[in-house]
Write an enzyme that holds these catalytic residues in place. Structure first.
Site, PDB file in Angstrom:
ATOM      1  N   LYS A   1     -29.559 -55.606   7.213  1.00 51.11           N
ATOM      2  CA  LYS A   1     -30.239 -54.922   8.808  1.00 51.11           C
ATOM      3  C   LYS A   1     -30.527 -53.457   8.992  1.00 51.11           C
ATOM      4  CE  LYS A   1     -29.502 -55.304  13.538  1.00 51.11           C
ATOM      5  NZ  LYS A   1     -28.721 -53.729  13.075  1.00 51.11           N
ATOM      6  N   ASP A   2     -29.514 -52.794   7.999  1.00 57.88           N
ATOM      7  CA  ASP A   2     -29.848 -51.398   8.152  1.00 57.88           C
ATOM      8  C   ASP A   2     -30.198 -51.401   6.807  1.00 57.88           C
ATOM      9  OD1 ASP A   2     -28.075 -50.496  10.770  1.00 57.88           O
ATOM     10  OD2 ASP A   2     -26.940 -51.829   9.593  1.00 57.88           O
TER      11      ASP A   2
ATOM     12  N   LEU B   1     -16.718 -55.730  16.544  1.00 58.24           N
ATOM     13  CA  LEU B   1     -17.344 -56.812  14.791  1.00 58.24           C
ATOM     14  C   LEU B   1     -17.944 -57.664  15.969  1.00 58.24           C
ATOM     15  CD1 LEU B   1     -14.375 -55.298  13.315  1.00 58.24           C
ATOM     16  CD2 LEU B   1     -16.619 -54.516  13.002  1.00 58.24           C
TER      17      LEU B   1
ATOM     18  N   HIS C   1     -20.968 -58.304  10.725  1.00 57.09           N
ATOM     19  CA  HIS C   1     -19.581 -57.515  10.252  1.00 57.09           C
ATOM     20  C   HIS C   1     -18.620 -58.535   9.382  1.00 57.09           C
ATOM     21  CE1 HIS C   1     -19.806 -55.319  13.466  1.00 57.09           C
ATOM     22  NE2 HIS C   1     -21.118 -54.155  12.885  1.00 57.09           N
TER      23      HIS C   1
ATOM     24  N   MET D   1     -18.829 -49.582  12.483  1.00 52.69           N
ATOM     25  CA  MET D   1     -18.543 -48.398  13.780  1.00 52.69           C
ATOM     26  C   MET D   1     -17.769 -49.210  14.712  1.00 52.69           C
ATOM     27  SD  MET D   1     -21.675 -45.855  14.171  1.00 52.69           S
ATOM     28  CE  MET D   1     -22.733 -46.359  15.379  1.00 52.69           C
TER      29      MET D   1
HETATM   30  P1  AMP Z   1     -22.850 -50.941  12.527  1.00 52.57           P
HETATM   31  O1  AMP Z   1     -21.159 -51.000  12.946  1.00 52.57           O
HETATM   32  O2  AMP Z   1     -23.568 -51.086  12.965  1.00 52.57           O
HETATM   33  O3  AMP Z   1     -22.397 -49.401  11.571  1.00 52.57           O
HETATM   34  O4  AMP Z   1     -22.806 -51.316  10.679  1.00 52.57           O
HETATM   35  C1  AMP Z   1     -21.395 -51.974  10.190  1.00 52.57           C
HETATM   36  C2  AMP Z   1     -22.441 -52.838   8.545  1.00 52.57           C
HETATM   37  O5  AMP Z   1     -22.403 -53.897   8.622  1.00 52.57           O
HETATM   38  C3  AMP Z   1     -23.477 -52.198   8.412  1.00 52.57           C
HETATM   39  O6  AMP Z   1     -23.729 -51.875   6.776  1.00 52.57           O
HETATM   40  C4  AMP Z   1     -24.410 -52.741   9.097  1.00 52.57           C
HETATM   41  O7  AMP Z   1     -25.976 -53.090   8.333  1.00 52.57           O
HETATM   42  C5  AMP Z   1     -23.694 -54.137   8.879  1.00 52.57           C
HETATM   43  N1  AMP Z   1     -24.507 -55.356   9.726  1.00 52.57           N
HETATM   44  C6  AMP Z   1     -24.722 -54.799  11.435  1.00 52.57           C
HETATM   45  N2  AMP Z   1     -25.231 -55.813  11.460  1.00 52.57           N
HETATM   46  C7  AMP Z   1     -25.263 -56.757  10.826  1.00 52.57           C
HETATM   47  C8  AMP Z   1     -25.663 -57.839  10.610  1.00 52.57           C
HETATM   48  N3  AMP Z   1     -26.309 -58.258  12.028  1.00 52.57           N
HETATM   49  N4  AMP Z   1     -25.853 -58.666   8.979  1.00 52.57           N
HETATM   50  C9  AMP Z   1     -25.058 -58.151   8.306  1.00 52.57           C
HETATM   51  N5  AMP Z   1     -25.205 -56.850   9.031  1.00 52.57           N
HETATM   52  C10 AMP Z   1     -24.629 -56.265  10.029  1.00 52.57           C
END
Ligand code: AMP
Length: 289
Positions: free
Chosen positions: A149-150, A33, A37, A30
């Site tokens: 993390k998720d 970054l 990410h 989303m």
């Molecule tokens: P988001 O942009 O928050 O939807 O996250 C996109 C992807 O990045 C998802 O697969 C999250 O689990 C991963 N992500 C977010 N924060 C972290 C982190 N601190 N370490 C590893 N992966 C992450």
């Protein structure tokens, strides 16, 4: 790097890559970054010939309009970050491309979506599963990389991929943390200095769980008590849930054994943070006579 806004253009680019015999690695995000990410993108780079990243703040996975509106958007900086990571395609469509008028179909991963994040944020995983399926259909990657993390999100996506027999490997990468061990998150930007200080209790609590298991503790309530003790010491932190669960169904295990996870969600003011640690609880070693 090519920035792609239209579904048909993205499909065509990916189709061509596949025709050329290239493997595609895909990282859905989303935006805003950060290093977390970027690690996913680097993993995709290692696994595949072509790397596609999507940036789409998905309206259907937000249960509160204010949360959706205040979600950080950093389009130009994100594009630069992707260029530095040698991303081939940055797919960043407007909402009406992924949700054309008249759309009716949603994806519901029924059981895994109900608990924890799903219980606290009704409809969240329906939004996630629906948009991830759309993105996987458009890109048709060989690998799609998600963050630990998720954890529940990664498990929901894995379940969907299995249930719908999609030809993609879901790869999960470890959580990237800041110097103070707080998991990197776009939401951390919203924390005040005092809240940020308090957020450090979350990784400390996870460490308490890891230590309890490493020391041979096999009673679930004792492990949880060690975690709560750390969290309760931090007044600003309001726990949403803390649970010890298995890594398949995200349910409390009948025995503290095998591959488990300790998952936490907590509020710091208006900001809700989630984190987890993977635990391997081997059966206690038999003492030799
Ligand atoms: P988001 O942009 O928050 O939807 O996250 C996109 C992807 O990045 C998802 O697969 C999250 O689990 C991963 N992500 C977010 N924060 C972290 C982190 N601190 N370490 C590893 N992966 C992450």
């Amino acid at each position: 790097m090519e920035i792609v806004r239209r579904v048909h253009s993205m499909k065509e680019a990916c189709r061509q890559a596949r025709r050329g015999g290239k493997k595609i690695g895909f990282v859905p995000t989303m935006g805003a970054l950060h290093e977390g990410h970027l690690r996913l993108i680097r993993r995709a780079r290692e696994l595949a010939d072509i790397v596609a990243v999507s940036i789409f703040v998905n309206p259907t996975q937000f249960d509160q309009a204010s949360d959706f509106e205040s979600y950080p958007r950093e389009e130009t900086a994100d594009a630069d970050r992707c260029i530095s990571e040698r991303v081939d395609y940055l797919f960043s469509p407007p909402a009406e491309e992924l949700y054309p008028e008249g759309s009716q179909t949603i994806v519901d991963v029924t059981e895994l979506s109900r608990s924890f994040e799903g219980a606290s944020r009704p409809g969240h995983f329906r939004g996630v599963a629906t948009v991830v399926l759309k993105l996987l259909q458009i890109v048709q990657p060989d690998f799609a990389v998600f963050g630990q993390k998720d954890l529940q999100q990664a498990l929901v996506v894995r379940r969907m991929v299995r249930d719908l027999m999609l030809d993609v490997e879901i790869v999960m990468m470890p959580t990237v943390r800041d110097e103070d061990n707080v998991a990197l998150s776009s939401r951390n930007q919203k924390l005040s200095a005092a809240e940020r200080e308090a957020a450090r209790a979350i990784p400390r609590a996870l460490e308490a769980a890891r230590q309890a298991i490493a020391e041979g503790q096999r009673q679930s309530d004792r492990v949880l008590a060690a975690v709560h003790e750390v969290l309760q010491a931090e007044e600003r932190l309001k726990v949403d849930y803390v649970e010890l669960v298995d890594r398949e169904r995200l349910e409390p295990p009948t025995q503290v054994q095998g591959e488990l996870a300790l998952i936490i969600a907590a509020f710091l003011g208006e900001t809700r943070l989630i984190d987890n640690v993977l635990l391997n609880a081997d059966p206690p070693k038999q003492k030799k006579a």
